[in-house]
Design a protein around this motif. Structure first.
Motif, mmCIF file in Angstrom:
data_model
loop_
_atom_site.group_PDB
_atom_site.id
_atom_site.type_symbol
_atom_site.label_atom_id
_atom_site.label_comp_id
_atom_site.label_asym_id
_atom_site.label_seq_id
_atom_site.Cartn_x
_atom_site.Cartn_y
_atom_site.Cartn_z
ATOM 1 N N ARG B 74 0.829 -1.204 0.000
ATOM 2 C CA ARG B 74 0.000 0.000 0.000
ATOM 3 C C ARG B 74 0.866 1.257 0.000
ATOM 4 N N VAL B 75 1.955 1.224 0.762
ATOM 5 C CA VAL B 75 2.860 2.383 0.789
ATOM 6 C C VAL B 75 3.448 2.607 -0.598
ATOM 7 N N ARG B 76 3.840 1.508 -1.245
ATOM 8 C CA ARG B 76 4.433 1.635 -2.581
ATOM 9 C C ARG B 76 3.429 2.277 -3.544
ATOM 10 N N ALA B 77 2.185 1.848 -3.445
ATOM 11 C CA ALA B 77 1.161 2.349 -4.364
ATOM 12 C C ALA B 77 0.852 3.832 -4.093
ATOM 13 N N THR B 78 0.888 4.280 -2.817
ATOM 14 C CA THR B 78 0.515 5.669 -2.520
ATOM 15 C C THR B 78 1.691 6.634 -2.616
ATOM 16 N N ASP B 83 3.222 6.124 -12.613
ATOM 17 C CA ASP B 83 2.294 6.839 -13.491
ATOM 18 C C ASP B 83 1.906 8.186 -12.899
ATOM 19 N N VAL B 84 1.593 8.169 -11.595
ATOM 20 C CA VAL B 84 1.230 9.422 -10.920
ATOM 21 C C VAL B 84 2.419 10.385 -10.964
ATOM 22 N N ALA B 85 3.629 9.848 -10.745
ATOM 23 C CA ALA B 85 4.834 10.685 -10.755
ATOM 24 C C ALA B 85 4.983 11.376 -12.099
ATOM 25 N N LEU B 86 4.789 10.625 -13.179
ATOM 26 C CA LEU B 86 4.944 11.176 -14.520
ATOM 27 C C LEU B 86 3.896 12.257 -14.786
ATOM 28 N N ASP B 87 2.663 12.000 -14.329
ATOM 29 C CA ASP B 87 1.591 12.976 -14.525
ATOM 30 C C ASP B 87 1.877 14.270 -13.782
ATOM 31 N N ALA B 88 2.423 14.127 -12.550
ATOM 32 C CA ALA B 88 2.611 15.313 -11.703
ATOM 33 C C ALA B 88 3.857 16.101 -12.078
ATOM 34 N N LEU B 89 4.799 15.444 -12.760
ATOM 35 C CA LEU B 89 6.121 16.054 -12.984
ATOM 36 C C LEU B 89 6.054 17.445 -13.639
ATOM 37 N N ILE B 254 6.106 22.588 -4.085
ATOM 38 C CA ILE B 254 5.410 21.850 -3.031
ATOM 39 C C ILE B 254 3.907 22.075 -3.129
ATOM 40 N N ARG B 255 3.502 23.335 -3.428
ATOM 41 C CA ARG B 255 2.078 23.629 -3.604
ATOM 42 C C ARG B 255 1.513 22.823 -4.775
ATOM 43 N N ALA B 256 2.296 22.743 -5.862
ATOM 44 C CA ALA B 256 1.850 21.982 -7.027
ATOM 45 C C ALA B 256 1.689 20.507 -6.664
ATOM 46 N N ALA B 257 2.603 19.994 -5.864
ATOM 47 C CA ALA B 257 2.522 18.600 -5.437
ATOM 48 C C ALA B 257 1.287 18.379 -4.579
ATOM 49 N N GLN B 258 1.007 19.378 -3.736
ATOM 50 C CA GLN B 258 -0.165 19.270 -2.851
ATOM 51 C C GLN B 258 -1.454 19.218 -3.676
ATOM 52 N N ILE B 259 -1.505 20.065 -4.717
ATOM 53 C CA ILE B 259 -2.699 20.096 -5.578
ATOM 54 C C ILE B 259 -2.862 18.759 -6.290
ATOM 55 N N ALA B 260 -1.723 18.242 -6.822
ATOM 56 C CA ALA B 260 -1.783 16.967 -7.534
ATOM 57 C C ALA B 260 -2.208 15.849 -6.579
ATOM 58 N N THR B 261 -1.705 15.923 -5.352
ATOM 59 C CA THR B 261 -2.065 14.903 -4.363
ATOM 60 C C THR B 261 -3.568 14.958 -4.045
ATOM 61 N N ALA B 262 -4.097 16.146 -3.955
ATOM 62 C CA ALA B 262 -5.512 16.308 -3.646
ATOM 63 C C ALA B 262 -6.377 15.738 -4.766
ATOM 64 N N ASN B 266 -3.065 10.422 -3.898
ATOM 65 C CA ASN B 266 -1.810 9.664 -3.952
ATOM 66 C C ASN B 266 -0.673 10.629 -3.620
ATOM 67 N N PHE B 267 0.229 10.191 -2.729
ATOM 68 C CA PHE B 267 1.272 11.102 -2.233
ATOM 69 C C PHE B 267 2.523 11.159 -3.110
ATOM 70 N N THR B 268 2.532 10.420 -4.202
ATOM 71 C CA THR B 268 3.722 10.381 -5.056
ATOM 72 C C THR B 268 4.213 11.772 -5.484
ATOM 73 N N PRO B 269 3.336 12.748 -5.804
ATOM 74 C CA PRO B 269 3.836 14.073 -6.209
ATOM 75 C C PRO B 269 4.753 14.716 -5.175
ATOM 76 N N TYR B 270 4.514 14.469 -3.886
ATOM 77 C CA TYR B 270 5.425 15.007 -2.858
ATOM 78 C C TYR B 270 6.819 14.426 -2.999
ATOM 79 N N ILE B 271 6.845 13.091 -3.304
ATOM 80 C CA ILE B 271 8.158 12.469 -3.511
ATOM 81 C C ILE B 271 8.853 13.108 -4.706
ATOM 82 N N VAL B 272 8.080 13.357 -5.763
ATOM 83 C CA VAL B 272 8.645 14.010 -6.954
ATOM 84 C C VAL B 272 9.240 15.363 -6.567
ATOM 85 N N ALA B 273 8.465 16.148 -5.812
ATOM 86 C CA ALA B 273 8.964 17.462 -5.398
ATOM 87 C C ALA B 273 10.226 17.321 -4.543
#
Lengths: 260, 305
Positions: B74-78, B83-89, B254-262, B266-273
Motif C-alpha cells: 500500500r505504501v508503494r502504491a501511494t 504513473d502518478v509521478a509522470l503525470d505530476a512532474l 510543493i504547492r503543485a505537489a499538494q494540488i496533484a495529491t488532492a 496519492n502522495f507520489t507528487p510530494y516524492i517528486v517534489a
C-alpha cells in the motif's frame, strides 16, 4: 653620527617629534608614566628595554593607534593628540612597521604597497605601481612583486612591509621590533635595509631587542623601564657605560644571552 | 649520505641491509620500505572489504524490513506510483522554477542584509549606539523567531493592513525569508570580521586608511573568504526553506505537489517534489564542499600573518 641630543643643527627648528609628559594607562594600570622625548629631523632613536617596559605602546601612541591618557605629542610642531585633529591625516605622515609584518594576505606584494597611494592619496594605479616596483627593486624584491605574502620568507615579508610604510614618503618611520619574528639568518637583510634608510636621512624611532643593531644604527639609545626613560645617550655611552644599575642589569642579561 | 651504515636511523630498523646507491637519482625503496608499503596496502584492502560487507548487511536488512513489511504494497502504491509521478512532474517542475527564482533573490537579499547588519554591529563609539542596538536586537529577535510565524505575519498579517501598494504575497514571503536568514548570515559575517587579526586593522590605519577604507579593502575581503563555506551552507538551508512559501499560497513545487495529491489521493507528487529539491541542492552542495576543501588548504598554508 651627529651625536647626542640636542642635535647639531641648532635650536632654531622645533624637533620633528616631541613627546611631553605622555602617560598611558590600560585599565587603570600605567604603562607609560610622564614620558618626555624629542626626536630631531634625520635622527635615529632606538628604544630598548624589557618586554612590557612600554616600547610598543609608545610607538602605537605616537601613531595614534592608542589614545594617550595624559600629556601631549607634537609632530612638526602640530599638536597631534588634540582631539580636534583628524588622526587619519596624521597617520599619513607617519610610517609604521610591525613585528609580525601585518602584510595583507589577500593582496599581492605590489597591491599591499600601492593600497595607500591609490586609496588614500588617490594616485592612479599605474603611477603607484611604478613607484612600488622601483622601491621593491631597491630592497631586492623585484621578482616578488606579484607574489602573495605567504609565498615570501619572513625577511622578505618584513622588507615588503617596510616598503609599504615608505611609499607614503613619511616624515617619521616607527619600527616596532621588526626583527623579533625573524630567524637569525634573515635578520641581517632587514637590518641592512634599515641602515640604508638611515643613510638616506630618514627620521626613525625604533624598538628593538637587537643590541648590535641598536649600536650600529642609533644616534641615541633610550632605555625604557617601568614606562619611563631611565637613561639615554649615544649608543656607546648607554650600551657600554650605563650609569643606572637597572640599565646595567638589563644589558647584563643580554650579554649572558650572547646577544650584545 | 655517503656512509649509510653509520646513519643512526638505520640501526633500529632491523630490516634488510640498506640500499648502497650513492646517487639520489638511482634511489630505489629499501626492502624495509617495500615491506611497509605492502603491509599498508593489505591493510587498506582489508578495511575496504570490511566496510563493503557491513554496508551490504545493513542495506539488505533494511530492504528486507521495508519490502517485507505487511503494509509495503500500500505504501508503494501511494508514495511510489510511477504513473502518478509522470503525470505530476510537469506541474511540480513548473513550480520548482518559482522556487529557484525565489532562491536567487532571497539569497542575494539575505547576504546583503547580513553583511550590512554585521558591519553595523562592529561600529564603535556612542554616535552609532542606535544603529548598533537596532542591529543587535534584530539578530537576537530573528534568530529566535520561527520562520513559519514570520512568514504568516508577513503574508497574512501585512496584507490585512490593507495599505496602498502592498506587494504581492510572493514578495512578502520573500521578505520573510530574507529577514530571517539575514539574521543568521549577519552572525556568520560578524564572526568572520572578528576573526581577522587586529594587526591587520592597525596596519591599514597606520597607512592612513580611514576606518571605512580599512574595513572595505582589508578586513571584509579576508572575512568573506574565511566564512564562505558556512555561508554557502546557509544557502543550502535557504534553498530548502524557500519551499515554505507554499504555505502562503503561491504555486511553487510543493504547492503543485499538494494540488496533484488532492486530485489523486496519492502522495507520489510530494516524492517528486522532494527529489527535485535534492537535485536542485546537489550543485550548491558540491560547490560548498569544494570551497570548504580549498579554504582548509589555504588555511593550513597560511603560516605567517
Amino acid at each position: 653620527m651627529s651625536g647626542a641630543n640636542p642635535p647639531a643643527d641648532g635650536a632654531d627648528r622645533p624637533p620633528l617629534l616631541a613627546l611631553d609628559g605622555v602617560r598611558k594607562e590600560f585599565g587603570g594600570s600605567p604603562v607609560l608614566r610622564s614620558l618626555t622625548l624629542d626626536v630631531a629631523e634625520h635622527e635615529v632613536v632606538v628604544l630598548i628595554g624589557a618586554s612590557g617596559s612600554g616600547k610598543s605602546t609608545l610607538l602605537r601612541c605616537i601613531n595614534l593607534l592608542e589614545p594617550i591618557s595624559d600629556g601631549s605629542i607634537r609632530l612638526d610642531g602640530e599638536h597631534i593628540t588634540d582631539p580636534r585633529v583628524d588622526p587619519d591625516r596624521v597617520r599619513r605622515r607617519i610610517g609604521m612597521v610591525f613585528q609580525s609584518y601585518n602584510l595583507f594576505p589577500h593582496m599581492t606584494v605590489v597591491d599591499n604597497i600601492t593600497l595607500a597611494p591609490r586609496r588614500v592619496h588617490g594616485r592612479p594605479r599605474a603611477e603607484a605601481e611604478e613607484q612600488a616596483r622601483e622601491l621593491l627593486a631597491r630592497v631586492g624584491l623585484s621578482d616578488k612583486a606579484s607574489e602573495y605574502p605567504d609565498r615570501l620568507s619572513g625577511g622578505q615579508q618584513q622588507r615588503a612591509a617596510i616598503v609599504r610604510a615608505l611609499v607614503n614618503t613619511p616624515r617619521l618611520l616607527l619600527l616596532d621590533e621588526v626583527t623579533s619574528a625573524l630567524d637569525p639568518e634573515l635578520v641581517g637583510e632587514v637590518l641592512t635595509l634599515v641602515q640604508s634608510l638611515r643613510a638616506d636621512g630618514m627620521t626613525m624611532l625604533l624598538a628593538t631587542h637587537e643590541m648590535g643593531f641598536a649600536r650600529s644604527v642609533a644616534d641615541r639609545v633610550c632605555f625604557l623601564d617601568g614606562g619611563r626613560i631611565l637613561e639615554q645617550g649615544p649608543p656607546e655611552q648607554v650600551l657600554d657605560a650605563p650609569e643606572h644599575p637597572r640599565t646595567r642589569r638589563f644589558l647584563q642579561r643580554f650579554a649572558e644571552g650572547g646577544r650584545l | 649520505m655517503t656512509a649509510p651504515l653509520d646513519d643512526p636511523r638505520r640501526h633500529d630498523s632491523g630490516g634488510g641491509p640498506p640500499v648502497p646507491g650513492p646517487a639520489e637519482e638511482e634511489y630505489r625503496p629499501s626492502p624495509l620500505q617495500r615491506e611497509r608499503e605492502a603491509y599498508l596496502r593489505r591493510q587498506t584492502v582489508r578495511s575496504v572489504l570490511i566496510a563493503a560487507a557491513s554496508t551490504a548487511v545493513v542495506g539488505v536488512a533494511l530492504a528486507a524490513a521495508v519490502l517485507g513489511s505487511p503494509g509495503w504494497e500500500r505504501v508503494r502504491a501511494t508514495f511510489f506510483d510511477p504513473d502518478v509521478a509522470l503525470d505530476a512532474l510537469p506541474e511540480v517542475a513548473a513550480g520548482l522554477w518559482l522556487n529557484l527564482r525565489l532562491l536567487v533573490f532571497c539569497a542575494l537579499g539575505a547576504l546583503a542584509l547580513g553583511l550590512l547588519v554585521a558591519v553595523l554591529r562592529t561600529l564603535r563609539g556612542p554616535v552609532f549606539f542606535p544603529l548598533r542596538a537596532l542591529a543587535t536586537g534584530y539578530t537576537y529577535g530573528f534568530r529566535g523567531a520561527p520562520l513559519i510565524i514570520v512568514l504568516y505575519l508577513m503574508t497574512f498579517g501585512v496584507p490585512g493592513l490593507r495599505l496602498e501598494g502592498t506587494p504581492s504575497v510572493l514578495v512578502l514571503g520573500g521578505i520573510a525569508l530574507v529577514v530571517t536568514y539575514g539574521a543568521y548570515i549577519a552572525e556568520v559575517f560578524r564572526a568572520g570580521i572578528e576573526s581577522v587579526h587586529p594587526g591587520q586593522i592597525a596596519a591599514a590605519r597606520s597607512l592612513g586608511l580611514t576606518y571605512r577604507q580599512a574595513m572595505r579593502h582589508v578586513v571584509l575581503p579576508q572575512a568573506v573568504r574565511r566564512v564562505s563555506p558556512p555561508l554557502l551552507n546557509d544557502m543550502v538551508a535557504l534553498q530548502k526553506d524557500v519551499g515554505l512559501i507554499s504555505l502562503a499560497g503561491p504555486i511553487d513545487a510543493i504547492r503543485a505537489a499538494q494540488i496533484a495529491t488532492a486530485e489523486t489521493y496519492n502522495f507520489t507528487p510530494y516524492i517528486v517534489a522532494g527529489v527535485l529539491f535534492i537535485l536542485m541542492a546537489v550543485p550548491l552542495v558540491a560547490v560548498t564542499d569544494r570551497i570548504t576543501v580549498r579554504a582548509a588548504r589555504r588555511q593550513s598554508a597560511d603560516g605567517a600573518r
